[in-house]
Design a protein around this motif. Structure first.
Motif, PDB file in Angstrom:
ATOM      1  N   TRP A 181       0.855  -1.087   0.037  1.00 57.57           N
ATOM      2  CA  TRP A 181      -0.154   0.038   0.024  1.00 57.57           C
ATOM      3  C   TRP A 181       0.879   1.153   0.035  1.00 57.57           C
ATOM      4  O   TRP A 181       1.725   1.291   0.716  1.00 57.57           O
ATOM      5  CB  TRP A 181      -0.865   0.049   1.256  1.00 57.57           C
ATOM      6  CG  TRP A 181      -2.053  -0.847   1.051  1.00 57.57           C
ATOM      7  CD1 TRP A 181      -2.305  -2.041   1.434  1.00 57.57           C
ATOM      8  CD2 TRP A 181      -3.575  -0.470   0.698  1.00 57.57           C
ATOM      9  NE1 TRP A 181      -3.297  -2.709   1.535  1.00 57.57           N
ATOM     10  CE2 TRP A 181      -4.245  -1.574   0.789  1.00 57.57           C
ATOM     11  CE3 TRP A 181      -4.227   0.726   0.295  1.00 57.57           C
ATOM     12  CZ2 TRP A 181      -5.479  -1.662   0.383  1.00 57.57           C
ATOM     13  CZ3 TRP A 181      -5.314   0.796  -0.272  1.00 57.57           C
ATOM     14  CH2 TRP A 181      -6.209  -0.398  -0.161  1.00 57.57           C
ATOM     15  N   SER A 182       0.448   2.178  -0.732  1.00 54.37           N
ATOM     16  CA  SER A 182       1.270   3.464  -0.918  1.00 54.37           C
ATOM     17  C   SER A 182       0.152   4.699  -0.660  1.00 54.37           C
ATOM     18  O   SER A 182      -0.924   4.508  -1.030  1.00 54.37           O
ATOM     19  CB  SER A 182       1.802   3.728  -2.246  1.00 54.37           C
ATOM     20  OG  SER A 182       2.782   2.705  -2.300  1.00 54.37           O
ATOM     21  N   PHE A 183       0.486   5.849  -0.320  1.00 62.81           N
ATOM     22  CA  PHE A 183      -0.397   6.866   0.015  1.00 62.81           C
ATOM     23  C   PHE A 183       0.379   8.320  -0.662  1.00 62.81           C
ATOM     24  O   PHE A 183       1.291   8.553  -0.549  1.00 62.81           O
ATOM     25  CB  PHE A 183      -0.618   7.043   1.658  1.00 62.81           C
ATOM     26  CG  PHE A 183      -1.289   8.274   1.919  1.00 62.81           C
ATOM     27  CD1 PHE A 183      -2.413   8.400   1.532  1.00 62.81           C
ATOM     28  CD2 PHE A 183      -0.788   9.347   2.761  1.00 62.81           C
ATOM     29  CE1 PHE A 183      -3.351   9.669   1.860  1.00 62.81           C
ATOM     30  CE2 PHE A 183      -1.352  10.406   3.192  1.00 62.81           C
ATOM     31  CZ  PHE A 183      -2.740  10.453   2.754  1.00 62.81           C
TER      32      PHE A 183
ATOM     33  N   TYR B 113       2.473   0.733   3.824  1.00 65.28           N
ATOM     34  CA  TYR B 113       2.168  -0.726   4.360  1.00 65.28           C
ATOM     35  C   TYR B 113       2.609  -1.755   3.483  1.00 65.28           C
ATOM     36  O   TYR B 113       2.526  -1.646   2.173  1.00 65.28           O
ATOM     37  CB  TYR B 113       0.821  -0.874   4.635  1.00 65.28           C
ATOM     38  CG  TYR B 113       0.416  -2.167   5.426  1.00 65.28           C
ATOM     39  CD1 TYR B 113       0.519  -2.077   6.896  1.00 65.28           C
ATOM     40  CD2 TYR B 113      -0.072  -3.108   4.743  1.00 65.28           C
ATOM     41  CE1 TYR B 113      -0.071  -3.410   7.652  1.00 65.28           C
ATOM     42  CE2 TYR B 113      -0.562  -4.305   5.470  1.00 65.28           C
ATOM     43  CZ  TYR B 113      -0.369  -4.366   7.029  1.00 65.28           C
ATOM     44  OH  TYR B 113      -0.702  -5.575   7.277  1.00 65.28           O
ATOM     45  N   SER B 114       3.132  -3.114   3.946  1.00 60.02           N
ATOM     46  CA  SER B 114       3.171  -4.272   2.994  1.00 60.02           C
ATOM     47  C   SER B 114       3.050  -5.469   3.891  1.00 60.02           C
ATOM     48  O   SER B 114       3.171  -5.454   5.034  1.00 60.02           O
ATOM     49  CB  SER B 114       4.753  -4.033   2.620  1.00 60.02           C
ATOM     50  OG  SER B 114       5.734  -4.480   3.654  1.00 60.02           O
ATOM     51  N   TYR B 115       2.602  -6.278   2.895  1.00 61.05           N
ATOM     52  CA  TYR B 115       2.180  -7.634   3.717  1.00 61.05           C
ATOM     53  C   TYR B 115       2.759  -8.967   2.962  1.00 61.05           C
ATOM     54  O   TYR B 115       2.527  -9.130   1.626  1.00 61.05           O
ATOM     55  CB  TYR B 115       0.633  -7.772   3.798  1.00 61.05           C
ATOM     56  CG  TYR B 115       0.329  -8.995   4.348  1.00 61.05           C
ATOM     57  CD1 TYR B 115       0.009  -8.999   5.917  1.00 61.05           C
ATOM     58  CD2 TYR B 115      -0.117 -10.237   4.156  1.00 61.05           C
ATOM     59  CE1 TYR B 115      -0.278 -10.083   6.835  1.00 61.05           C
ATOM     60  CE2 TYR B 115      -0.437 -11.336   4.906  1.00 61.05           C
ATOM     61  CZ  TYR B 115      -0.688 -11.374   6.245  1.00 61.05           C
ATOM     62  OH  TYR B 115      -1.044 -12.299   6.987  1.00 61.05           O
ATOM     63  N   GLU B 116       3.643  -9.705   3.501  1.00 61.22           N
ATOM     64  CA  GLU B 116       4.386 -10.536   2.778  1.00 61.22           C
ATOM     65  C   GLU B 116       4.685 -11.803   3.838  1.00 61.22           C
ATOM     66  O   GLU B 116       5.222 -11.489   4.903  1.00 61.22           O
ATOM     67  CB  GLU B 116       5.729 -10.081   1.954  1.00 61.22           C
ATOM     68  CG  GLU B 116       6.479 -11.117   1.302  1.00 61.22           C
ATOM     69  CD  GLU B 116       7.447 -10.588   0.676  1.00 61.22           C
ATOM     70  OE1 GLU B 116       8.356 -11.383   0.023  1.00 61.22           O
ATOM     71  OE2 GLU B 116       7.829  -9.445   0.858  1.00 61.22           O
ATOM     72  N   ASP B 117       4.460 -13.196   3.386  1.00 65.78           N
ATOM     73  CA  ASP B 117       4.837 -14.129   4.275  1.00 65.78           C
ATOM     74  C   ASP B 117       3.951 -13.987   5.575  1.00 65.78           C
ATOM     75  O   ASP B 117       4.736 -14.424   6.577  1.00 65.78           O
ATOM     76  CB  ASP B 117       6.442 -14.507   4.377  1.00 65.78           C
ATOM     77  CG  ASP B 117       7.088 -14.680   2.959  1.00 65.78           C
ATOM     78  OD1 ASP B 117       6.247 -15.380   2.144  1.00 65.78           O
ATOM     79  OD2 ASP B 117       8.226 -14.410   2.949  1.00 65.78           O
TER      80      ASP B 117
ATOM     81  N   ASN C  40      -6.546  -6.422   7.368  1.00 66.46           N
ATOM     82  CA  ASN C  40      -7.996  -6.882   7.188  1.00 66.46           C
ATOM     83  C   ASN C  40      -8.087  -7.643   6.097  1.00 66.46           C
ATOM     84  O   ASN C  40      -9.383  -7.807   5.479  1.00 66.46           O
ATOM     85  CB  ASN C  40      -8.643  -5.594   7.185  1.00 66.46           C
ATOM     86  CG  ASN C  40      -9.978  -5.949   7.768  1.00 66.46           C
ATOM     87  OD1 ASN C  40     -11.208  -5.687   7.184  1.00 66.46           O
ATOM     88  ND2 ASN C  40     -10.311  -6.327   9.087  1.00 66.46           N
ATOM     89  N   GLY C  41      -7.160  -8.511   5.531  1.00 68.86           N
ATOM     90  CA  GLY C  41      -7.374  -9.352   4.378  1.00 68.86           C
ATOM     91  C   GLY C  41      -7.344 -10.733   4.532  1.00 68.86           C
ATOM     92  O   GLY C  41      -7.881 -11.096   5.566  1.00 68.86           O
ATOM     93  N   SER C  42      -6.905 -11.558   3.651  1.00 66.92           N
ATOM     94  CA  SER C  42      -6.978 -12.946   3.714  1.00 66.92           C
ATOM     95  C   SER C  42      -6.035 -13.368   4.815  1.00 66.92           C
ATOM     96  O   SER C  42      -5.157 -13.046   4.970  1.00 66.92           O
ATOM     97  CB  SER C  42      -6.247 -13.740   2.219  1.00 66.92           C
ATOM     98  OG  SER C  42      -7.241 -13.342   1.234  1.00 66.92           O
ATOM     99  N   LYS C  43      -6.660 -14.609   5.473  1.00 65.28           N
ATOM    100  CA  LYS C  43      -6.014 -14.712   6.835  1.00 65.28           C
ATOM    101  C   LYS C  43      -5.556 -16.248   6.588  1.00 65.28           C
ATOM    102  O   LYS C  43      -5.908 -17.094   5.967  1.00 65.28           O
ATOM    103  CB  LYS C  43      -7.106 -14.978   7.827  1.00 65.28           C
ATOM    104  CG  LYS C  43      -7.849 -13.688   8.006  1.00 65.28           C
ATOM    105  CD  LYS C  43      -7.098 -12.592   8.793  1.00 65.28           C
ATOM    106  CE  LYS C  43      -7.960 -11.386   9.097  1.00 65.28           C
ATOM    107  NZ  LYS C  43      -7.357 -10.120   9.591  1.00 65.28           N
TER     108      LYS C  43
END
Length: 221
Positions: free
Chosen positions: A61-63, A75-79, A96-99
């Motif tokens: 995510w960028s803003f 924000y970043s989401y990995e592994d 708040n995404g895939s679990k």
């Protein structure tokens, strides 16, 4: 078509649709109005077109604040791990995404305690790797959310009209169903009356024939 069949057809179509959509991914646009001092979900969904192929994905995510011209990574989401490199959002962003999976399709995040400075453009980038038998295929998808921070939520004209049209449609369908049921009932009743009249006429014909036969027997005697 009978009234019972008219009732069963919509139910059958609904059941078929539900069975086809069960567990399916649907790309829905994010809301864009956030209330100040409250939480807000930034939606970002990128469905995997080949559901049978194993895959892994990362989300970034960028803003870009209102009035500026460049995006900043927030924000970043990995592994199954998240990172918040921007101090403006430190301890204010939550996954708040895939679990419990690396095969991400929902990359949504949640902003805690929205401020006026959160107004601007958010960019969500999915980087996905599809693993085939002999090779890997890399794809990416970008979603844009233009966030507007407001003091309180107000219903727009489009939302009101959509709700009114929904109720009008429901009422119209119910009226149509009642009319069809009345029509079928009258048709069945008319067919029943016609059958009774035919039975009565047949009975009278048989009775008349029997009476004539009796008269002929009496004359012969």
């Amino acid at each position: 078509m009978s009234a019972v069949q008219l009732l069963l057809v919509p139910l059958a179509l609904w059941a078929l649709q539900a069975s086809l959509c069960h567990g399916a991914c649907v790309e829905v646009d994010s809301d864009t109005d956030a209330v100040v001092n409250q939480g807000f979900k930034l939606g970002c969904i990128s469905c995997k077109m080949r559901g049978e192929v194993p895959a892994e994905a990362t989300v970034e995510w960028s803003f870009m604040p209102k009035g500026e011209s460049e995006f900043t990574k927030i924000y970043s989401y990995e592994d199954l791990m998240s990172d918040i490199p921007d101090e403006r959002f430190y301890e204010r962003l939550d996954w708040n995404g895939s679990k419990k999976t690396k095969d991400l399709q929902d990359g949504s995040i949640y902003i805690l305690n929205v401020t006026w400075n959160d107004t601007g453009t958010y960019r969500c980038i999915f980087n996905r790797t599809l693993t085939f038998t002999s090779y890997e295929f890399h794809t990416n998808a970008t979603k844009i959310v233009n966030l507007n921070v407001v003091p309180r939520l107000t219903r727009g004209i489009a939302s009101i009209l959509s709700e009114v049209m929904m109720y009008v449609t429901i009422i119209g369908l119910q009226v149509w169903l009642v009319v069809e049921m009345i029509y079928c009932y009258r048709k069945i009743s008319a067919q029943g009356e016609e059958a009774l009249r035919e039975s009565a006429a047949e009975y009278l014909a048989i009775a008349s024939e029997s009476k004539e036969n009796c008269a002929m027997v009496a004359v012969t005697e």
